[in-house]
Design a protein around this motif. Sequence first.
Motif, PDB file in Angstrom:
ATOM      1  N   ALA A 191       0.825  -1.220   0.000  1.00 25.74           N
ATOM      2  CA  ALA A 191       0.000   0.000   0.000  1.00 25.74           C
ATOM      3  C   ALA A 191       0.852   1.261   0.000  1.00 25.74           C
ATOM      4  CB  ALA A 191      -0.939  -0.017   1.203  1.00 25.74           C
ATOM      5  N   VAL A 244       0.976   4.173  -2.861  1.00 23.23           N
ATOM      6  CA  VAL A 244       0.835   5.618  -2.619  1.00 23.23           C
ATOM      7  C   VAL A 244       1.938   6.385  -3.344  1.00 23.23           C
ATOM      8  CG1 VAL A 244       1.012   7.409  -0.843  1.00 23.23           C
ATOM      9  CG2 VAL A 244      -0.413   5.398  -0.443  1.00 23.23           C
ATOM     10  N   PHE A 292      -3.848   7.426   2.073  1.00 22.37           N
ATOM     11  CA  PHE A 292      -4.058   6.260   1.226  1.00 22.37           C
ATOM     12  C   PHE A 292      -5.016   6.540   0.059  1.00 22.37           C
ATOM     13  CE2 PHE A 292      -2.889   4.013   5.252  1.00 22.37           C
ATOM     14  CZ  PHE A 292      -1.815   3.277   4.764  1.00 22.37           C
ATOM     15  N   VAL A 332      -5.978   3.976  -2.842  1.00 23.72           N
ATOM     16  CA  VAL A 332      -5.540   2.598  -2.574  1.00 23.72           C
ATOM     17  C   VAL A 332      -6.767   1.730  -2.332  1.00 23.72           C
ATOM     18  CG1 VAL A 332      -4.248   1.100  -1.013  1.00 23.72           C
ATOM     19  CG2 VAL A 332      -3.318   3.350  -1.648  1.00 23.72           C
ATOM     20  N   THR A 381      -9.171  -1.372  -1.117  1.00 23.58           N
ATOM     21  CA  THR A 381      -9.231  -2.213   0.073  1.00 23.58           C
ATOM     22  C   THR A 381     -10.566  -2.933   0.103  1.00 23.58           C
ATOM     23  OG1 THR A 381      -8.853  -2.227   2.480  1.00 23.58           O
ATOM     24  CG2 THR A 381     -10.266  -0.481   1.619  1.00 23.58           C
ATOM     25  N   THR A 415      -8.946   7.609   5.960  1.00 26.92           N
ATOM     26  CA  THR A 415      -7.528   7.591   5.582  1.00 26.92           C
ATOM     27  C   THR A 415      -7.334   7.638   4.073  1.00 26.92           C
ATOM     28  OG1 THR A 415      -7.345   5.167   5.467  1.00 26.92           O
ATOM     29  CG2 THR A 415      -7.024   6.202   7.638  1.00 26.92           C
ATOM     30  N   LEU A 474      -8.591   5.231   1.877  1.00 27.40           N
ATOM     31  CA  LEU A 474      -8.766   3.919   1.269  1.00 27.40           C
ATOM     32  C   LEU A 474     -10.100   3.832   0.524  1.00 27.40           C
ATOM     33  CD1 LEU A 474      -7.400   1.868   4.270  1.00 27.40           C
ATOM     34  CD2 LEU A 474      -6.387   1.877   1.973  1.00 27.40           C
ATOM     35  N   ASP A 533       3.106  -1.165   5.882  1.00 26.39           N
ATOM     36  CA  ASP A 533       1.692  -0.883   5.615  1.00 26.39           C
ATOM     37  C   ASP A 533       0.884  -0.872   6.910  1.00 26.39           C
ATOM     38  OD1 ASP A 533       2.120  -0.663   2.931  1.00 26.39           O
ATOM     39  OD2 ASP A 533       0.958  -2.427   2.351  1.00 26.39           O
ATOM     40  N   LEU A 581      -0.989   2.439   8.504  1.00 23.59           N
ATOM     41  CA  LEU A 581      -2.415   2.480   8.826  1.00 23.59           C
ATOM     42  C   LEU A 581      -2.640   2.991  10.240  1.00 23.59           C
ATOM     43  CD1 LEU A 581      -5.033   0.893  10.208  1.00 23.59           C
ATOM     44  CD2 LEU A 581      -5.314   2.057   8.032  1.00 23.59           C
TER      45      LEU A 581
END
Length: 465
Positions: free
Chosen positions: A17, A21, A72, A75, A77, A115, A117, A224, A228
């Motif tokens: 991740a 980024v 993020f 990204v 998820t 964040t 995601l 990662d 987080l």
Amino acid sequence: MPRVHAFTDDALRDLDAVGLVAALHAGEVSAPEVVDAAIARTEAVDPELGAVAWRAWERARAEARDLRGGFFAGVPTFVKDNVDVAGMPTLQGTDAYVGGPVARDGDFARMYLATGLVALGKTRLSEYGFNAAVEHPRLGPVRNPWDPARTAGASSAGSAALVAAGAVPIAHANDGGGSIRIPAAVNGLVGLKPTRGRLAQDAMLRGQPVRIVSDGVVTRSVRDTAALLREAEKVYRPLRLPPVGDITRPGRQRLRVAVHTEGAGRSADAATAEATWRTATLLEELGHHVEEVPAPVPDSFPDDFLLYWATLAGVLVAGGRRNHGRTFDRSRLDPLTTGLARHAARSAHRIPGAIARLRRSTALAERFHERWDVALTPTLGSATPPIGHLSPEPGYEQVMERLMDWVVFTPWQNATGAPAVSLPLATTPDGLPLGMMLAAAPGREALLLELSYELEQAHPFPTLA
């Protein structure tokens, strides 16, 4: 041994991740390209793995074109299907009721998605998270990408299988008896169960008499998981805990490491114990002080934890119609859920004592960690079992005995509230991941991350890429 993965030369490549980024910021790839690649990868592997509970492809594509911001941002998820995400149903790993889309994000999803995601959908879990393998009688199993004949663990199996197979680099997991660490261990991932209260949590979990559940993620790299926690801390900061901060490298402190391969009345098998001692030797070679010591776990703990687990099942079964509406059909619950509920009903007179003893476990852990910085154990008692071994269909007594033999070490930190991380530091003779677990005192995630970085550098983690 057939392996299932989707790593290829697309926008995701084999990036974690944090690496993704960097690629997004450098303009090497775009968020729409990344999300499309993740969707294509998921569609490629999920027919074999059975990991997806709910698809939200068009929603994710729309968000990729208009990102909300955050570290993020862009990204992809997945979110485990036992927390609320607006516009998606929360199905809890069961088909005992019909669930419709929920109106708003729960507290965890609100923090997690803040964040940046991008949620592609939701992942499968064992029914209400009770089993250590997803082997639902009607919905089928979640299979391990390292060997689809074996379980992907539970209850966060769907998330772990997709991360290990390369569909996404990071996914939500939560842990009420090992359900971040168990699937991390069997899928070759990093799985850190944070300290109780570290991350935001949905109201249903916050209201438990003993808050055994913690939310987190499964990832393919230490950085990662560290990122987080750092980014979540910008959104939700528990003032009673020391901050984790920005942990990006190994620590310099040499640690006092206690090793045990036996829990309360049960132990790891010979091969798993041997692998644990190889990890202990690696820690010694890195300069840490390592010593074998007894586990600080009272003899009463396994029975107390099982009874508490059963009590939660009893509450869910009794409140099924109230919580899920008229479509709830108790006869469709799996035999483990109903067996746990029966165990709670038969032992109701012992529940107050069990809760009191579980609450006292926090003080026991704190005293233990006054002497020892870290405890090293195997994550599980033995290697990954085949599909069918932990199926609830043969009945409650058989599956429970097998669960107690396999899930020996992880529940202790759920009771104490302390953090623990499973790292892919060992393999079985046939090449399957075998997780090693490191635990610390409450609030000391930073120490665990620093040690995890050090071990990752010394013993790079295997992947399917």
